[in-house]
Design an enzyme around this catalytic site. Structure first.
Site, PDB file in Angstrom:
ATOM      1  N   SER A   1       0.841   8.025   5.460  1.00 58.36           N
ATOM      2  CA  SER A   1      -0.434   8.230   6.177  1.00 58.36           C
ATOM      3  C   SER A   1      -1.562   8.521   5.195  1.00 58.36           C
ATOM      4  CB  SER A   1      -0.296   9.411   7.145  1.00 58.36           C
ATOM      5  OG  SER A   1       0.742   9.164   8.062  1.00 58.36           O
TER       6      SER A   1
ATOM      7  N   GLU B   1       0.973   0.630  10.037  1.00 56.21           N
ATOM      8  CA  GLU B   1      -0.488   0.381  10.049  1.00 56.21           C
ATOM      9  C   GLU B   1      -1.217   1.584  10.660  1.00 56.21           C
ATOM     10  OE1 GLU B   1      -1.950  -3.473  10.536  1.00 56.21           O
ATOM     11  OE2 GLU B   1      -0.077  -4.424   9.929  1.00 56.21           O
TER      12      GLU B   1
ATOM     13  N   PRO C   1       6.564   5.790  -1.756  1.00 58.39           N
ATOM     14  CA  PRO C   1       7.535   6.774  -1.259  1.00 58.39           C
ATOM     15  C   PRO C   1       6.859   8.109  -0.912  1.00 58.39           C
ATOM     16  CG  PRO C   1       8.425   5.618  -3.161  1.00 58.39           C
ATOM     17  CD  PRO C   1       7.007   5.146  -3.008  1.00 58.39           C
TER      18      PRO C   1
ATOM     19  N   ILE D   1       7.771  -2.378   2.379  1.00 59.25           N
ATOM     20  CA  ILE D   1       6.836  -3.499   2.311  1.00 59.25           C
ATOM     21  C   ILE D   1       7.393  -4.716   3.070  1.00 59.25           C
ATOM     22  CG2 ILE D   1       5.493  -4.981   0.752  1.00 59.25           C
ATOM     23  CD1 ILE D   1       4.836  -1.876   0.749  1.00 59.25           C
TER      24      ILE D   1
ATOM     25  N   GLY E   1      19.732  -0.754  33.644  1.00 61.79           N
ATOM     26  CA  GLY E   1      20.842   0.203  33.689  1.00 61.79           C
ATOM     27  C   GLY E   1      21.697   0.094  32.435  1.00 61.79           C
ATOM     28  N   GLY E   2      23.022   0.230  32.601  1.00 58.00           N
ATOM     29  CA  GLY E   2      23.935   0.215  31.449  1.00 58.00           C
ATOM     30  C   GLY E   2      23.874  -1.089  30.674  1.00 58.00           C
TER      31      GLY E   2
ATOM     32  N   LEU F   1       0.829  -1.208   0.000  1.00 62.78           N
ATOM     33  CA  LEU F   1       0.000   0.000   0.000  1.00 62.78           C
ATOM     34  C   LEU F   1       0.866   1.261   0.000  1.00 62.78           C
ATOM     35  CD1 LEU F   1      -2.873   1.264   0.291  1.00 62.78           C
ATOM     36  CD2 LEU F   1      -2.580   1.118   2.769  1.00 62.78           C
ATOM     37  N   THR F   2       1.774   1.359   0.966  1.00 61.50           N
ATOM     38  CA  THR F   2       2.581   2.575   1.139  1.00 61.50           C
ATOM     39  C   THR F   2       3.476   2.827  -0.081  1.00 61.50           C
ATOM     40  OG1 THR F   2       2.634   2.167   3.516  1.00 61.50           O
ATOM     41  CG2 THR F   2       4.304   3.666   2.640  1.00 61.50           C
TER      42      THR F   2
ATOM     43  N   THR G   1       0.091   5.666  11.990  1.00 61.45           N
ATOM     44  CA  THR G   1       0.857   6.184  13.132  1.00 61.45           C
ATOM     45  C   THR G   1      -0.090   6.453  14.311  1.00 61.45           C
ATOM     46  OG1 THR G   1       0.528   8.472  12.454  1.00 61.45           O
ATOM     47  CG2 THR G   1       2.474   7.361  11.552  1.00 61.45           C
TER      48      THR G   1
HETATM   49  P1  FAD Z   1       4.131  10.146   7.018  1.00 59.47           P
HETATM   50  O1  FAD Z   1       2.771   9.795   6.592  1.00 59.47           O
HETATM   51  O2  FAD Z   1       4.943  11.028   6.135  1.00 59.47           O
HETATM   52  O3  FAD Z   1       4.059  10.781   8.467  1.00 59.47           O
HETATM   53  C1  FAD Z   1       5.135  11.533   9.049  1.00 59.47           C
HETATM   54  C2  FAD Z   1       4.617  12.143  10.355  1.00 59.47           C
HETATM   55  O4  FAD Z   1       3.528  13.042  10.068  1.00 59.47           O
HETATM   56  C3  FAD Z   1       4.077  11.107  11.325  1.00 59.47           C
HETATM   57  O5  FAD Z   1       4.391  11.477  12.643  1.00 59.47           O
HETATM   58  C4  FAD Z   1       2.579  11.202  11.117  1.00 59.47           C
HETATM   59  O6  FAD Z   1       1.826  10.794  12.262  1.00 59.47           O
HETATM   60  C5  FAD Z   1       2.413  12.689  10.849  1.00 59.47           C
HETATM   61  N1  FAD Z   1       1.169  12.982  10.101  1.00 59.47           N
HETATM   62  C6  FAD Z   1       0.893  12.668   8.804  1.00 59.47           C
HETATM   63  N2  FAD Z   1      -0.346  13.097   8.483  1.00 59.47           N
HETATM   64  C7  FAD Z   1      -0.870  13.641   9.607  1.00 59.47           C
HETATM   65  C8  FAD Z   1      -2.115  14.261   9.939  1.00 59.47           C
HETATM   66  N3  FAD Z   1      -3.106  14.362   9.040  1.00 59.47           N
HETATM   67  N4  FAD Z   1      -2.280  14.733  11.196  1.00 59.47           N
HETATM   68  C9  FAD Z   1      -1.293  14.607  12.125  1.00 59.47           C
HETATM   69  N5  FAD Z   1      -0.107  14.057  11.879  1.00 59.47           N
HETATM   70  C10 FAD Z   1       0.100  13.575  10.640  1.00 59.47           C
HETATM   71  N6  FAD Z   1       3.353  -0.219   4.441  1.00 59.47           N
HETATM   72  C11 FAD Z   1       2.718  -1.140   3.658  1.00 59.47           C
HETATM   73  O7  FAD Z   1       1.923  -0.766   2.792  1.00 59.47           O
HETATM   74  N7  FAD Z   1       2.943  -2.459   3.809  1.00 59.47           N
HETATM   75  C12 FAD Z   1       3.807  -2.956   4.735  1.00 59.47           C
HETATM   76  O8  FAD Z   1       3.989  -4.171   4.857  1.00 59.47           O
HETATM   77  C13 FAD Z   1       4.513  -2.020   5.570  1.00 59.47           C
HETATM   78  N8  FAD Z   1       5.449  -2.439   6.462  1.00 59.47           N
HETATM   79  C14 FAD Z   1       6.226  -1.523   7.104  1.00 59.47           C
HETATM   80  C15 FAD Z   1       7.331  -1.966   7.867  1.00 59.47           C
HETATM   81  C16 FAD Z   1       8.173  -1.038   8.461  1.00 59.47           C
HETATM   82  C17 FAD Z   1       9.366  -1.527   9.243  1.00 59.47           C
HETATM   83  C18 FAD Z   1       7.918   0.351   8.333  1.00 59.47           C
HETATM   84  C19 FAD Z   1       8.818   1.392   8.969  1.00 59.47           C
HETATM   85  C20 FAD Z   1       6.833   0.794   7.610  1.00 59.47           C
HETATM   86  C21 FAD Z   1       5.975  -0.136   6.979  1.00 59.47           C
HETATM   87  N9  FAD Z   1       4.937   0.295   6.161  1.00 59.47           N
HETATM   88  C22 FAD Z   1       4.243  -0.627   5.374  1.00 59.47           C
HETATM   89  C23 FAD Z   1       4.686   1.715   5.974  1.00 59.47           C
HETATM   90  C24 FAD Z   1       3.978   2.369   7.140  1.00 59.47           C
HETATM   91  O9  FAD Z   1       2.627   1.959   7.201  1.00 59.47           O
HETATM   92  C25 FAD Z   1       4.136   3.893   6.976  1.00 59.47           C
HETATM   93  O10 FAD Z   1       5.503   4.180   7.265  1.00 59.47           O
HETATM   94  C26 FAD Z   1       3.212   4.670   7.891  1.00 59.47           C
HETATM   95  O11 FAD Z   1       1.888   4.557   7.455  1.00 59.47           O
HETATM   96  C27 FAD Z   1       3.578   6.165   7.958  1.00 59.47           C
HETATM   97  O12 FAD Z   1       3.785   6.698   6.683  1.00 59.47           O
HETATM   98  P2  FAD Z   1       5.125   7.553   6.383  1.00 59.47           P
HETATM   99  O13 FAD Z   1       6.269   6.746   6.871  1.00 59.47           O
HETATM  100  O14 FAD Z   1       5.091   7.944   4.961  1.00 59.47           O
HETATM  101  O15 FAD Z   1       4.996   8.821   7.320  1.00 59.47           O
END
Ligand code: FAD
Length: 383
Positions: A132, A363, A128, A157, A339-340, A125-126, A365
């Protein structure tokens, strides 16, 4: 809500506890250091039925209810979050979504292999540019005769490099105001699909997290999962159940942190007495114990709602929000107790903290969970 476990639920929890002791805990530190679990663990998870929980036996599943699924997930999370995540994604996000939305042929093609651990699934889904704000994804699937041709890229992913099938979300309609996203089951060996493992993660280092690039990836129209244009709803319904599974995994992390802290506090002496005898150390431990219980109860509440066929999405966001933050607090408290020694990777708590940290990010934030809960309470979307 009945808080007593049935004989069947206790049996599956005991099986999971034993499996973790034998097959996971002895290797978790090495897998973390080498940035890869031993992939034979996937087949082993399949053979004990942990990749088929809640899936009908007709499709190779091991059945059971969602509470049993949470019990197993908690045990796996206690042992190693990397393994827990492999299961939560391949079973929780992919197989369960195929079971819920797939046609007969799609179910027969993928579910027996996924539940047996002969194949792994990943959830794409996600991107670059969209995390969110997943509904604004830009990967595009264009109809060409009897096929779709897909172009775009996916980021972070889980299982990405190892997966045999990608549950991929792509835009099929550009009409303004139209979500226009569809879900596809893309075999990972389809020409034009390339994968790159993302190395150097803070935690969940045993998992193969990948970036996927799709260049003119051609799939037949029957790769479409569910109706065209329904993809965003499919993704959101998968993630709502996925949040329950993440929450259960977080209970496992918090429990591991609590057990480690209690054990160490009883052994370590300072000022001539075990540190467990100091009130400030007991505070670190008792705060964690309350977090474990509260997170578990919120998680079981979701399982209960799912099993009774009631609306569970907001409850899942509450459980995921609380349990993920609780897991970070628990691991951090345990590190303080150590601790350490907590700061070096010969001891288990540093890994727990690194693994816990991502739970507040993926899934949805913590901020996104609060917006989902806030929307349900006020009727106003603050996205
Ligand atoms: P952003 O969306 O850019 O957010 C950055 C910050 O802005 C965060 O603090 C966020 O809370 C804040 N923010 C954004 N919009 C708002 C808002 N409207 N109001 C307030 N705050 C906001 N994705 C998949 O599709 N499949 C997977 O299997 C998968 N596995 C993952 C495994 C790992 C180890 C990691 C790190 C990520 C994975 N992800 C996966 C992606 C993950 O779901 C996203 O990283 C997550 O949804 C956040 O998106 P972003 O990293 O682009 O952060």
């Amino acid at each position: 809500m009945n808080l007593e476990l049935s004989g069947e639920q206790q049996a599956v929890r005991d099986l999971a506890r034993d499996f973790v002791e034998r097959e996971i805990s002895p290797h978790a530190v090495d897998w973390d250091r080498s940035e890869s679990v031993d992939r034979s663990i996937v087949k082993k998870l399949g053979s004990v039925g942990f990749l088929g929980l809640t899936i009908d036996e007709e499709y190779g599943g091991s059945g059971g209810d969602h509470l049993a699924y949470c019990l197993v997930t908690e045990e796996l999370g206690r042992g190693d979050s990397s393994v827990r995540g492999i299961v939560s994604v391949s079973l929780g996000l992919v197989a369960k979504t195929i079971a819920a939305w797939g046609g007969e042929e799609q179910k027969r093609r993928w579910l027996p292999r996924l539940t047996a651990g002969e194949a792994l699934g990943c959830f794409g889904l996600t991107e670059p540019g969209t995390g969110s704000d997943a509904g604004n994804l830009t990967t595009r699937a264009v109809r060409d005769g009897g096929d779709y041709v897909i172009n775009g890229s996916k980021m972070f992913i889980t299982n990405g490099t190892w997966a045999d099938v990608v549950l991929l979300f792509a835009r099929t309609n550009d009409t303004p105001g139209h979500r226009g996203v569809s879900a596809f089951l893309v075999p990972a060996d389809t020409p034009g699909l390339t994968r790159r493992t993302i190395r150097g993660k803070l935690g969940l280092r045993g998992q193969a997290t990948a970036e996927l690039v799709l260049e003119d990836v051609r799939v037949p129209a029957d790769a479409l999962l569910g109706p065209e244009g329904k993809g965003f709803s499919i993704a959101m319904s998968a993630l709502a159940k996925g949040r329950m599974s993440v929450a259960a995994g977080c209970v496992g992390i918090a429990r591991a942190a609590l057990e480690a802290a209690v054990g160490y506090a009883g052994e370590r002496e300072q000022f001539g007495r075990p540190i467990a005898s100091y009130q400030l150390v007991q505070e670190l431990i008792s705060d964690t114990a309350v977090d474990v219980d509260a997170a578990r109860l919120l998680t079981w509440r979701v399982a209960d709602l799912v099993d009774r066929g009631e609306d569970f999405a907001t409850a899942a966001s509450k459980a995921k929000l609380f349990a993920s933050e609780a897991a970070v607090r628990a691991a951090n408290n345990a590190l303080q107790v150590f601790g350490g020694y907590g700061y070096i990777d010969e001891y288990p708590v540093g890994k727990l903290l690194r693994d816990a940290r991502v739970m507040t990010l993926y899934e949805g934030t913590s901020q996104i969970q609060k917006l989902i809960i806030g929307r349900a309470l006020t009727g106003v979307s603050a996205f």
